[in-house]
Design an enzyme around this catalytic site. Structure first.
Site, PDB file in Angstrom:
ATOM      1  N   GLU B  85       0.849  -1.079  -0.020  1.00 18.54           N
ATOM      2  CA  GLU B  85       0.174   0.132  -0.043  1.00 18.54           C
ATOM      3  C   GLU B  85       0.813   1.142  -0.034  1.00 18.54           C
ATOM      4  OE1 GLU B  85      -3.243  -0.417  -0.492  1.00 18.54           O
ATOM      5  OE2 GLU B  85      -2.644  -2.528  -0.402  1.00 18.54           O
ATOM      6  N   LYS B 216      -8.555 -15.428  16.649  1.00 16.61           N
ATOM      7  CA  LYS B 216      -8.708 -14.989  15.209  1.00 16.61           C
ATOM      8  C   LYS B 216     -10.027 -14.157  14.891  1.00 16.61           C
ATOM      9  CE  LYS B 216      -4.963 -16.772  14.397  1.00 16.61           C
ATOM     10  NZ  LYS B 216      -4.517 -18.188  14.150  1.00 16.61           N
ATOM     11  N   ASP B 290       2.078 -14.254  13.196  1.00 17.41           N
ATOM     12  CA  ASP B 290       0.760 -14.886  12.461  1.00 17.41           C
ATOM     13  C   ASP B 290      -0.179 -13.637  12.171  1.00 17.41           C
ATOM     14  OD1 ASP B 290      -1.460 -16.181  11.907  1.00 17.41           O
ATOM     15  OD2 ASP B 290      -1.568 -17.154  13.789  1.00 17.41           O
ATOM     16  N   HIS B 381      -1.948  10.787  -0.990  1.00 18.88           N
ATOM     17  CA  HIS B 381      -2.343   9.515  -1.635  1.00 18.88           C
ATOM     18  C   HIS B 381      -2.198   9.586  -3.381  1.00 18.88           C
ATOM     19  CE1 HIS B 381      -3.277   6.077   0.970  1.00 18.88           C
ATOM     20  NE2 HIS B 381      -3.491   7.019   1.860  1.00 18.88           N
TER      21      HIS B 381
END
Lengths: 388, 388, 388, 388
Positions: B85, B216, B290, B381
Site C-alpha cells: 500500500e 482469530k 501470525d 495518496h
C-alpha cells in the site's frame, strides 16, 4: 541515528534497494541477505511502497482443489495460501475435500459498497437536520461531482447518521475491480467540495473522515451495511460424509454451534464463526490484497441447520470482505501469478475472487469446527506442528 | 481435478516445491516463475506450511528511525514494514520523525495473557455453579497439570464465565517469547483432562473451545481482559512541533478526536483510533508474526489531552497485541533478519517487540490523524499514489 | 414561571402535597384529582421523593400461580405485575401455567456484585501500572476503609481496567438485601480517600465515577461480570405440554431460537431473548424497585436445547438483575404489600425475590416465543387489545 | 394452588378487583389495603391489564420549571416525575434551573420510525437475494397492504438485512401519536401476507419477528437507525453559570467527559451519558408510557464542547425514544392528568412530549455530571437520602 537513504528520482531501483540494505547493515550489523533476494522488478513497486529495501518471503502452499458453484466462480480451484502457521493449509485442504465430495460450495455476492464518511458540524441539531434534507434533494448533483473524479467508481447512495449537531454522510460506492478506498476518498472529497460550494447556509466544520467509515477496523455498522463485498458461502453436507471425513455427526457439529453462538455472544465477538481470519489472511497475502483489511474482513456470521434428511447445512457470511483484482498489490510479481492461478486477473474478476475467498473461509471453518468436536484439534497441531 | 502432489517423506524440498509449481502450471497454464524465486531453505519450513510451492514476495520498506523510551525497547529503531500500500511507509515515517523530535515514544507493556476457554455443560445451572467453586478450590492441581505440558507456558489464573447450565473457564497463560496459542491449547487440554478425571460429579459435556477465547476474531472480552500483550504507547508533542511538522494545531487535533470518538461510538467500532491495522500488519508480515492475528490486534483505544502548557498528549492502547519472537514464522529467513534489525531475536525479546509495534502504531495514527485534519490526506495518496 | 412551593420542614405532608396540586392547577389549569387520590402516608416518602404532589396509579394484576424450585424461592407464587400494557399479564400467566404443569421453574443465583468504578489518572501508563500493583498489595486496608462505612456492604474484590495513563478500579460489593448503589458509592469513596491519603506517589486526577460501572445503562462489561444478581431460570418442557398449551413443537421453538440468535447478533442486541424487560418492569413497579434499572436488568441470554427425549430445555440468564427487598421504595405502602404477597419482605429475602423475577422472565419469554411461532401473537393483542 | 378468579364478562369491575384482593389475602395472608385504594375507574382499564386487582401508588413530584425552545415544545414546563429514588427530583430540578438561566434547552426531533422485522428463509442465499430485489420492486403494493390495516400508521420504507439464506425486512412506520408497536405488528403482518400470496418463488419459512427489530431490548441497530423518536436536546451554558450553580468549570466538565467517553468505550456501554434512564423512567411512569421501553430508550449519546468564548455546549441524543400521547396507558386517570399538565394530550402532541423528555434527560445529565465533578454527589445522596 542517520536518516534512511532516499533519492527523489529513481528511488525504486536495484541500486537504491542495495544502498538501503547496506545502510541497515551498517547501522545495525544485520545483513539483509534473504530480504535482498527477490525477483520483483523494483520499478513496478512505485506506488506500492516507499524506501523499498527487499522483500519478505512468505511461504505459499496450495490447498484444494476446491469446488465452487458460484455466480462468478465456477469449477475447481487450487487456492494459494501464504502463511507461516503450520496445519493451516492442511486443515483448509481437508475442508475443501469435504465440500468437494458434497458437490461443491455455493457462493453469492449479495451486496457491494465501499465508503468514505465525511462529517459536517452545525450550529445546532436543527441546522444539521436541514442540511440532511438538502443533501437528499441534491443527491444527483453530489453524485455527478463524485463520479467525475473516477471512471470506475460510482456513487450508489448516501446514508446519513446523526448525533448532536453533527451529521455524517456515508457515501457508498461501487468500485469495479478495485478495493476502492482511495478512489472513494477522492470522489467523496469532490462531492463534499460541491456541497461546501453550494450549501446555502453555514457549515461550522467539515472533515473528510471521523471514524464512521470505518476504515481498517471492524465496526458493527460495517457488519450491518457491508464494506467491500458481502458474500455468502453455503454447503449441505450429506450425513455420511460428515461421519467419514470429519469423524463426527451433524448433531455433534450442531450442538457445538449452539455453544459457539453463546460463547460469541457472551464474549461480545465480531464473529460467531471459528477462524475466518486464517483463510482470508493467507489468501490476502498471496494475492496482493491490502492485508490490513483483515481487520474488517475477518468479522462475520455462521449459520447452520440439520436438514429434515439429517444432513448438515452450513454457511458463512462475510459482510465486509474488501478485495481487489486491480490496483494495490494485485499487479505485483508473485501476487499476480497467484491471482492468475485462480483466473482472477483482469476486468470483471473481483466478484469471482470474493466468492473464492468466501468458499475458502467456509472450508476452513468446517475443518476446524469438526476438529474441535472430534477432539483432533490439538493433536493435529502436535503432528504438523509449529516451528520451534 | 487432480490432487496436489505430496510425499510423506521429504515434502519440504526444492524438488517437491518445483513439482508442485509444475503441477499448477500444467493444471492452470500459469507459470509460477516469481513465486518459485526464493532463498528460504525448504527444510526450514516444515512446521510452517504444507504443500510448500514457493513464496509471496512482499515488498519491505524501512520507516524511521523511531525513538522509543520503553521498559524493554530503548533507543532508535529502523522499522521494517512489508506492504503493498503506497504512502504507508512514508506516513509512518513522518509520524516517527514527529515523535523523535518530541523526545521519543514512551511504551509500557501493562498486561500479558494468552488463553484457551474450554466449556463445560451440566444438568442445570446449580451444578454448573458447584463446578465453578470446585475449580477454584483445585486451581493449584489444575495449574500443575497445565504447566507439566510446557517448559515455557505458565497458567496465571482461570476466569469463569457462566450462562444457563454452561460454564466457560478462560485459562490465562504467560508464554515467554512465543505467541502461545498452540502451547495454551495443549496445556489447557491437559488441565481439562485432570478436571474430567477428578471432578466427583457428572459433567454433561466438555469441549476445549466454544468461541469465548476468542481466537482469530475480535471480542469485547479480549479488549477488556487482554489477549497477548496489552501495550500503551504515549508521547507529548510540543505545540510548535505539531504546527511545524503536522501543519495543524493541538486544538485542531483534539477537536478531530472528539468527532472521531463520537463516530467510533456510533459505528460500534472496535477502536476509536485511526488505522492501527496498517502498521501492525506491515510489521507482522515483515517479522514472521501470525498475520491472521491482525483480527484481534487491530482493536484498541486512543486517548489524548491538551496539556496545561498547550502541548498535545497522545496515546494508543493495544489490548490484544499477539506477538512472538520465538516459534511460528519468527525463525524463517527474511523474517528473522527483520527481527534481528530490531534486536528482537532470542530469549526475552518479546516485550521489546511489543513495544516497538505499539510505538509504530502511535506514529502512524498521529500521521494519518493530522493529515486528515490538515487536509493533506487525499493529496498525499494522489502523489505517492497506488499502483493502478 | 413560578417556583414550585416547598418548605424546609415538613415538606412531606398532606398540606404541602395539596399546596403543590393547587399550584400546578393554578399554573396549568389542570386539576390533579386522581393524582391526589392516594393512601400512602406522606411522611413515609421522605427519602424517596422531593416535591411530593400525589401518586401515579399504576394498575396491578396478578399472574400465576407460578411454581419455582429455587434455592431461595420454593413453591407457588402469585406474581404482582404493574403495567398498562394489555396482554402482558395474560401472556405471563400462560407461561406460568405451562411451567407449572412442567413441574416448575428451577432458579439459581450464580453471582452477586454491586459496584462503583472510580478512575485515577497518572503522568503516564507506567505510573498507572505501578499504582495498580500497589492497590493489589493494599487490598485489605482499602477493604477495611470501605467496609467501615456500612454495616451491610462488603467489598468482595477490585477489578482493574486500564487504558492509556488511566486506571479504573471496579469495586465489587455484596450489599445484603439492598440494591446498594448508594451504599457502594459511599463505601468506595471512603476506600478512595484511604488510597489518596496513603499512596506514596503522585496521582494526577481522581474521580469517583467515569462510566465504567456502568450505572443506569447497559454495558457489555456488566453482562460479563454481573451487576446486582446474576440469575438463571430453567425448565424442561415435556413435548406433549408444548403441543397442548403452546400449540407448537419443540422443533419449531428451537428453529425460531436459531433465527432469533442470528437476528440478535446482527442487530447487535444486548439480549438474544424475547422481552425480558416486560416482566421485569412490571415486577419492579409493583414491588418498589428502582425502575430505571430496567436499563441494566433487561439484558440477558437465552439458551435452549431439545433433549434426547424430544423435550424442550429452556433457560434465561439475567446477568445484571438489580433488586432489593430493603431500602429504596421497598417499604412504601403498596410496594411493601406486593413484596409481602411474595414473602419477600424482611431480612434475607433478596435472593428469593431475584429468583421470582428470573422465573417470571422465563415464563414470559416462553409465552411470547411460542405465540410468535404459532402465529397467535398479533391476534391475541387484537383480542385483549390495547386501549385506543 | 388455586387459580386467580376471573370472569369472562365484566372482569374490569370494582367487584372483581375486590374479589381478587380477597383471594390474594386468603391465599397469602397479606391484605392489599393500599393496593386497593385507587380512583381509576376499573372499566377504563380494559385493554390495559388483565386480572386487575388494585394499583401501585408511585409517588409523583414535579421538577422545574424547565424552559424549552423546541419545534414542538415551547416555554416553561413543570415536569411530573414518578419515582421512589430520593434525590432524583431535586437533581433534575437543579439541572432545570441551570438550563433555564442559560436561556432554555433547544430540542429537535430528527428522526421517527417504529418497526417490525419479519424474517424470510430460502433454499439458499441466491434465492434470498432475488427475494430482496422483488420486495424493492413491489414496495408500493406492500405499503398499500400495510397501510390498509391502520388509519394512522404509514409505512416509510423497508430496510433489508441479510445473512446466510435468511433475509430480514425491517418495516419502518410512522405512527402518529401512538408508540405503535402493536400497530406496526398488525400492519407488517398484512404486508407479509401480501408478500406470501404474491411472491412467485418458494419461501422456505416466514416468521413475523426474529430479534432484529429489536423490541424491548437495546440494540446497536436501533441506535444507528432509530426506534421511536430520535431526539436531540442542546444547551450552551455561560461559564459563569457553571461556576455559580454547578460549582465547577467548563474545563472540569469537559475533562470528565473525556474520561467518561473512554470508560463507556471500554465498558462496551450503550451510552456515554450519565443516567438517561432515571429521567426517562420517572416521566414514563408518570405519563402512562410503556415503561419496559426504558430498555431501548435509555441508550444514547452525549456530545460536548467548550466554545471559543469559554462557555459549555452540551447535548444529549436519544436515538430510540419510544413515546406516545395516545393509546396504551396515556388515557388513564393519573397518567392523563400528568400529560395534560405538560399540554401533551390530544392529537399531534407526541413530538412535544418527546422534546420534553429529551430536555429533561439533558438537565439530569448536567446535574449528575457536575455533582460528580464537584464531589457533591455522594453527600447529596446522604442528605436527601434514600429510605432505609
Amino acid at each position: 541515528m542517520a536518516k534512511i537513504p532516499r533519492t527523489k528520482s529513481n528511488d525504486h531501483s536495484a541500486q537504491m534497494s542495495q544502498t538501503r540494505r547496506d545502510f541497515i547493515e551498517a547501522q545495525t550489523g544485520v545483513a539483509l541477505t534473504h530480504t535482498g533476494h527477490y525477483s520483483v522488478p523494483e520499478e513496478t513497486l512505485e506506488g506500492n511502497i516507499e524506501n523499498f529495501t527487499g522483500v519478505a518471503q512468505i511461504p505459499v502452499g496450495f490447498a484444494g482443489p476446491m469446488n465452487i458453484n458460484g455466480e462468478h466462480a465456477n469449477g475447481e480451484f487450487y487456492v494459494p495460501m501464504a502463511t507461516t502457521e503450520g496445519t493451516l493449509v492442511a486443515s483448509y485442504s481437508r475442508g475443501m475435500r469435504l465440500t468437494r465430495e458434497a458437490g461443491g460450495v455455493t457462493t453469492t455476492v449479495i451486496d457491494d459498497a465501499m465508503q468514505r464518511a465525511p462529517m459536517f458540524a452545525f450550529k445546532d441539531a436543527r441546522e444539521a437536520l436541514a442540511f440532511g434534507s438538502w443533501v437528499k434533494q441534491h443527491f444527483s448533483s453530489i453524485k455527478a461531482a463524485c463520479n467525475a473524479t473516477t471512471s470506475v467508481g460510482r456513487l450508489r447512495d448516501i446514508e446519513q447518521h446523526a448525533v448532536s449537531k453533527l451529521r455524517w454522510l456515508r457515501f457508498n460506492f461501487t468500485c469495479g475491480d478495485a478495493a476502492g478506498q482511495n478512489m472513494v476518498s477522492k470522489a467523496t472529497k469532490a462531492g463534499c467540495e460541491w456541497i461546501m460550494a453550494n450549501y446555502p447556509a453555514p457549515i461550522d466544520h467539515f472533515v473528510l473522515a471521523a471514524n464512521l467509515d470505518t476504515d481498517k477496523k471492524h465496526s458493527h455498522l460495517n457488519s450491518l451495511h457491508t464494506r467491500g463485498k458481502r458474500v455468502v458461502a453455503e454447503v449441505t453436507l450429506p450425513r455420511q460424509l460428515v461421519t467419514d471425513i470429519m469423524h463426527c455427526t451433524p448433531e455433534a457439529l450442531y450442538k457445538q454451534r449452539q455453544y459457539s453462538n453463546m460463547g460469541a455472544m457472551m464474549a461480545g465477538s465480531v464473529s460467531n464463526g471459528a477462524h475466518f481470519a486464517n483463510g482470508i489472511t493467507a489468501l490476502f497475502i498471496a494475492c496482493g490484497q491490502d492485508v490490513a483489511n483483515v481487520a474488517e474482513s475477518s468479522a462475520g456470521f455462521t449459520f447452520a441447520e440439520i436438514t429434515p434428511q439429517g444432513d448438515y447445512y452450513f454457511s458463512v457470511t462475510i459482510p465486509s470482505l474488501i478485495v481487489a483484482t486491480y490496483g494495490g498489490g494485485t499487479g505485483l510479481a508473485t501476487q499476480n501469478e497467484c491471482l492468475n492461478v485462480l483466473g482472477c486477473s483482469g476486468k470483471g474478476s473481483v466478484n469471482k475472487f470474493a466468492e473464492i475467498v468466501a468458499a475458502t473461509v467456509l472450508c476452513g471453518d468446517l475443518s476446524l469446527g469438526s476438529a474441535v468436536v472430534s477432539d483432533e484439534w490439538v493433536s493435529s497441531h502436535e503432528r504438523l506442528g509449529r516451528n520451534r
